[in-house]
Design a protein around this motif. Structure first.
Motif, mmCIF file in Angstrom:
data_model
loop_
_atom_site.group_PDB
_atom_site.id
_atom_site.type_symbol
_atom_site.label_atom_id
_atom_site.label_comp_id
_atom_site.label_asym_id
_atom_site.label_seq_id
_atom_site.Cartn_x
_atom_site.Cartn_y
_atom_site.Cartn_z
ATOM 1 N N LEU A 158 -31.636 -35.243 2.243
ATOM 2 C CA LEU A 158 -33.349 -34.433 2.189
ATOM 3 C C LEU A 158 -33.205 -33.374 3.687
ATOM 4 O O LEU A 158 -33.816 -32.867 2.765
ATOM 5 C CB LEU A 158 -33.773 -35.476 1.361
ATOM 6 C CG LEU A 158 -35.069 -34.841 0.704
ATOM 7 C CD1 LEU A 158 -34.890 -33.194 -0.306
ATOM 8 C CD2 LEU A 158 -35.750 -36.185 0.757
ATOM 9 N N SER A 159 -32.845 -33.825 4.612
ATOM 10 C CA SER A 159 -33.413 -33.796 5.416
ATOM 11 C C SER A 159 -32.834 -33.218 6.378
ATOM 12 O O SER A 159 -33.326 -31.771 6.957
ATOM 13 C CB SER A 159 -33.230 -34.903 6.553
ATOM 14 O OG SER A 159 -34.451 -36.324 6.308
ATOM 15 N N ARG A 160 -31.933 -32.750 6.197
ATOM 16 C CA ARG A 160 -30.728 -32.072 6.675
ATOM 17 C C ARG A 160 -30.768 -30.381 5.449
ATOM 18 O O ARG A 160 -31.104 -29.425 6.044
ATOM 19 C CB ARG A 160 -29.488 -32.211 6.176
ATOM 20 C CG ARG A 160 -28.622 -33.496 6.977
ATOM 21 C CD ARG A 160 -27.100 -33.548 6.817
ATOM 22 N NE ARG A 160 -26.932 -34.476 7.399
ATOM 23 C CZ ARG A 160 -25.970 -35.360 7.914
ATOM 24 N NH1 ARG A 160 -25.316 -34.628 6.745
ATOM 25 N NH2 ARG A 160 -25.368 -35.949 9.090
ATOM 26 N N LEU A 161 -30.876 -30.968 4.190
ATOM 27 C CA LEU A 161 -31.205 -29.223 3.276
ATOM 28 C C LEU A 161 -33.182 -29.140 4.014
ATOM 29 O O LEU A 161 -33.551 -27.881 3.394
ATOM 30 C CB LEU A 161 -31.639 -29.890 1.870
ATOM 31 C CG LEU A 161 -30.230 -30.394 1.286
ATOM 32 C CD1 LEU A 161 -30.862 -30.857 -0.064
ATOM 33 C CD2 LEU A 161 -29.221 -29.189 1.542
ATOM 34 N N GLU A 162 -34.575 -30.440 4.237
ATOM 35 C CA GLU A 162 -35.407 -29.335 4.945
ATOM 36 C C GLU A 162 -34.820 -28.596 5.855
ATOM 37 O O GLU A 162 -36.103 -27.300 6.179
ATOM 38 C CB GLU A 162 -36.268 -30.621 4.586
ATOM 39 C CG GLU A 162 -36.544 -31.326 3.372
ATOM 40 C CD GLU A 162 -37.203 -32.562 4.276
ATOM 41 O OE1 GLU A 162 -36.972 -33.026 5.245
ATOM 42 O OE2 GLU A 162 -37.814 -33.925 3.808
ATOM 43 N N GLN A 163 -34.337 -28.613 6.118
ATOM 44 C CA GLN A 163 -34.557 -28.347 7.706
ATOM 45 C C GLN A 163 -33.673 -26.732 7.614
ATOM 46 O O GLN A 163 -33.635 -25.902 8.312
ATOM 47 C CB GLN A 163 -32.707 -28.870 8.437
ATOM 48 C CG GLN A 163 -32.575 -28.482 10.077
ATOM 49 C CD GLN A 163 -33.803 -28.430 10.589
ATOM 50 O OE1 GLN A 163 -34.899 -29.099 11.024
ATOM 51 N NE2 GLN A 163 -33.692 -26.841 11.686
ATOM 52 N N VAL A 164 -32.475 -26.769 6.141
ATOM 53 C CA VAL A 164 -31.986 -24.990 6.228
ATOM 54 C C VAL A 164 -33.687 -24.324 5.442
ATOM 55 O O VAL A 164 -33.611 -23.110 6.145
ATOM 56 C CB VAL A 164 -31.077 -25.223 4.866
ATOM 57 C CG1 VAL A 164 -30.658 -24.192 4.268
ATOM 58 C CG2 VAL A 164 -29.812 -25.954 5.483
ATOM 59 N N LEU A 165 -34.105 -25.446 5.164
ATOM 60 C CA LEU A 165 -35.574 -24.131 4.056
ATOM 61 C C LEU A 165 -35.957 -23.860 5.575
ATOM 62 O O LEU A 165 -36.763 -23.220 4.651
ATOM 63 C CB LEU A 165 -36.126 -25.029 3.404
ATOM 64 C CG LEU A 165 -35.083 -25.211 2.355
ATOM 65 C CD1 LEU A 165 -36.392 -26.513 1.038
ATOM 66 C CD2 LEU A 165 -35.378 -23.963 1.514
ATOM 67 N N SER A 166 -36.338 -24.661 6.364
ATOM 68 C CA SER A 166 -36.938 -24.527 7.360
ATOM 69 C C SER A 166 -36.676 -23.353 8.538
ATOM 70 O O SER A 166 -37.967 -22.593 8.841
ATOM 71 C CB SER A 166 -37.332 -25.893 8.725
ATOM 72 O OG SER A 166 -38.385 -25.183 9.882
ATOM 73 N N GLU A 167 -35.686 -23.270 8.401
ATOM 74 C CA GLU A 167 -34.843 -22.764 9.337
ATOM 75 C C GLU A 167 -35.339 -21.299 8.336
ATOM 76 O O GLU A 167 -34.903 -19.839 8.961
ATOM 77 C CB GLU A 167 -33.563 -22.187 9.771
ATOM 78 C CG GLU A 167 -33.213 -24.067 10.303
ATOM 79 C CD GLU A 167 -31.554 -24.298 10.593
ATOM 80 O OE1 GLU A 167 -30.679 -23.297 9.835
ATOM 81 O OE2 GLU A 167 -31.319 -25.314 10.699
ATOM 82 N N GLN A 168 -35.496 -20.851 7.490
ATOM 83 C CA GLN A 168 -35.105 -19.673 6.820
ATOM 84 C C GLN A 168 -37.132 -18.993 6.624
ATOM 85 O O GLN A 168 -36.994 -18.432 5.759
ATOM 86 C CB GLN A 168 -34.722 -19.802 5.118
ATOM 87 C CG GLN A 168 -33.486 -20.245 5.299
ATOM 88 C CD GLN A 168 -32.746 -19.345 5.619
ATOM 89 O OE1 GLN A 168 -32.630 -17.519 5.545
ATOM 90 N NE2 GLN A 168 -31.493 -18.720 6.248
ATOM 91 N N GLY A 169 -37.793 -20.299 6.793
ATOM 92 C CA GLY A 169 -38.717 -19.704 6.863
ATOM 93 C C GLY A 169 -39.836 -20.560 5.825
ATOM 94 O O GLY A 169 -40.966 -19.541 5.914
#
Length: 205
Positions: free
Chosen positions: A53-64
């Motif tokens: 879940l943290s990895r997926l959150e990171q992807v979303l965060s990188e996309q703003g």
């Protein structure tokens, strides 16, 4: 993510097939040492899902993409090799609150649900047990199934199971309510009870 706007707030849910919880490949996945708590199977599953879940959150965060409510859950999908990802607009919070929600101090909701069917079954059982006790208490006061039928707004029946089913549907929120909701539902039952009991009383006077 073409349809996702950086100016909106979203909820994020990733689902995997619940059968994978028993897949031996789970045991072979290496976890960062700082994410490992204990060696029990349940702890390892929660740790692994938390990392994913943290990895997926990171992807979303990188996309703003602003996401403050996110969930990973095991459920029944069409096939075990499917991963379902849903990103929906968070309409609970006013969009004008976007800047505040971007603040690092804003509370984030993070849910890890290894088996949604098991959780739902447990919740349903607890709700049923709680409401069953309340129903029995109320029947002990009403003591008339025909009157209870009228209070619940159903066809007259002597079948207590049918009465409970109707009560369960109409007053489900009583098993774990807010104070306001509890007061609202109990007042509703009380008002209907008084109305029906007065009607019966007038018939016999």
């Amino acid at each position: 993510m073409a349809d996702v706007s950086k100016e909106k707030i979203y909820r994020f849910v990733v689902s995997f097939h619940v059968n994978l919880l028993n897949d031996p490949r789970f045991e072979k996945i290496e976890l960062p040492q700082d994410k490992v708590r204990k060696n029990t199977k349940n702890d390892r599953i929660n740790d692994l899902l938390g990392v994913q879940l943290s990895r997926l959150e990171q992807v979303l965060s990188e996309q703003g993409i602003v996401v403050y409510n996110r969930t990973i859950q095991g459920t029944y999908l069409d096939a075990e090799n499917i991963i379902e990802i849903k990103i929906t607009e968070d309409n609970i919070t006013e969009q004008s609150d976007l800047n505040e929600r971007k603040s690092k101090s804003k509370l984030k909701v993070r849910s890890i649900v290894p088996s949604l069917p098991f959780t739902q079954e447990t919740v349903s059982r607890l709700a049923s047990e709680s409401l069953s006790k309340l129903f029995v208490d109320l029947m002990g006061v009403i003591r008339n199934k025909k009157i209870m039928s009228e209070i619940l707004g159903i066809e007259p029946t002597e079948d207590e199971n049918e009465l409970f089913k109707s009560f369960f549907v109409q007053y489900y929120d009583l098993w774990l309510p807010t104070d306001e909701r509890r007061k609202e539902l109990l007042n509703k039952f009380q008002e209907k009870s008084i109305l029906v009991l007065n009607r019966y009383s007038n018939k016999h006077n």
